[in-house]
Design an enzyme around this catalytic site. Structure first.
Site: not given
Ligand SMILES: NC(=O)c1ccc[n+]([C@@H]2O[C@H](COP(=O)([O-])OP(=O)(O)OC[C@H]3O[C@@H](n4cnc5c(N)ncnc54)[C@H](OP(=O)(O)O)[C@@H]3O)[C@@H](O)[C@H]2O)c1
Length: 252
Positions: A156-158
């Site tokens: 999700a960060y990426t």
């Protein structure tokens, strides 16, 4: 050389890690720097003091991102101490829990995107009326957006940084006519608090990361800050809409 003298910068998340190094670099280059932070007032004060001790000028800007009205709060605090802006660095970010797609909750996903995507979007939108022509916007991306599945635990960060990459090129097109350049800086693993839980536990993790770079060492905040310093300078006036690899060759 004070290449940025007379300029004002704002570095979100400028109190610690990469943001602190960028704030110190811009301060050394002569800019007056707004050091934004969310919770850690002591770290923000230390960064301001370090910039001043090096002969620069800085002031703290508090706004907890990911909360209602965060961008408005940030600019109100900034306006109380500055008149206009030349360099905006959208640096503040979080990785969220390292639980991958299977372990992520909708609430965690929303909280991550609120800090990493929604906040820089609205900080920039409100900042554009303050940003002078010929200004600079620098967004902190990650090398992960160009390497599929390198760290699936933070997918999700990426994804959130992928959104910033697209934001970067869109802004570069739209605001180029004002002489504003917009670029993304994409670090690999850097030795900051963000990675403390897994990177500072022992030599094995550090050696493994160091080995992923042909330069054979772990990246430091200053390695990224010097790239941001270049992009903020007049020397980078013909560079816009770029995704600048700050991973020490780890993507090769
Ligand atoms: N470190 C890496 O390996 C790496 C790699 C690629 C990209 N990046 C990106 O580089 C940027 C900086 O990373 P870093 O490693 O320097 O992070 P860090 O050491 O964890 O520092 C984060 C900074 O952002 C601020 N911040 C975080 N959440 C906030 C919130 N909700 N509201 C207001 N401020 C907030 C923190 O201030 P407070 O302490 O006051 O909350 C702090 O100044 C991030 O966008 C990150 O995604 C980092």
């Amino acid at each position: 050389m004070s290449t940025l003298s007379g300029k004002t910068a704002l570095v979100t998340g400028g109190s610690r890690g990469i943001g602190r190094a960028i704030a110190e670099r811009l301060g050394r280059d002569g800019a007056r720097v707004g050091v934004h932070y969310g919770r850690d007032e002591t770290a923000a004060k230390e960064t301001v003091a370090a910039i001043e001790a090096a002969g620069g000028s800085a002031f703290p800007v508090r706004a907890l991102l990911g909360t209602e009205g965060d961008a408005e709060t940030l600019w109100a605090a900034f306006d109380a101490q500055a008149d206009g802006l030349d360099i905006l660095v959208n640096n503040a970010g979080i990785t969220g829990p390292r639980t991958g797609i299977q372990g992520s909750t909708p609430e965690e996903f929303d909280a991550l995107f609120a800090v990493n995507v929604k906040a820089p979007f609205f900080i920039t939108r409100l900042g554009l009326s303050r940003l002078r022509d010929g200004g600079r916007i620098i967004n902190l991306s990650t090398g992960l957006t160009r390497r599929a599945g390198a760290m699936t635990d933070i997918v999700a960060y990426t994804m959130s940084k992928g959104a910033l990459d697209q934001f970067t090129v869109s802004l570069a097109k739209e605001f180029g006519p004002r002489g504003i350049t917009v670029n993304a800086v994409a670090p690999g693993v850097i030795d900051t608090d963000m990675n403390a839980d897994w990177l500072r536990g022992g030599e094995e993790a550090r050696d493994s990361v160091a080995g992923s770079s042909p330069l054979g060492r772990l990246g430091q905040p200053a390695d990224v800050a010097d790239i941001a310093g270049f992009l903020a300078s007049d020397d980078a006036r013909w560079v816009t809409g770029q995704w600048v690899d700050a991973a020490g060759g780890a993507l090769l």
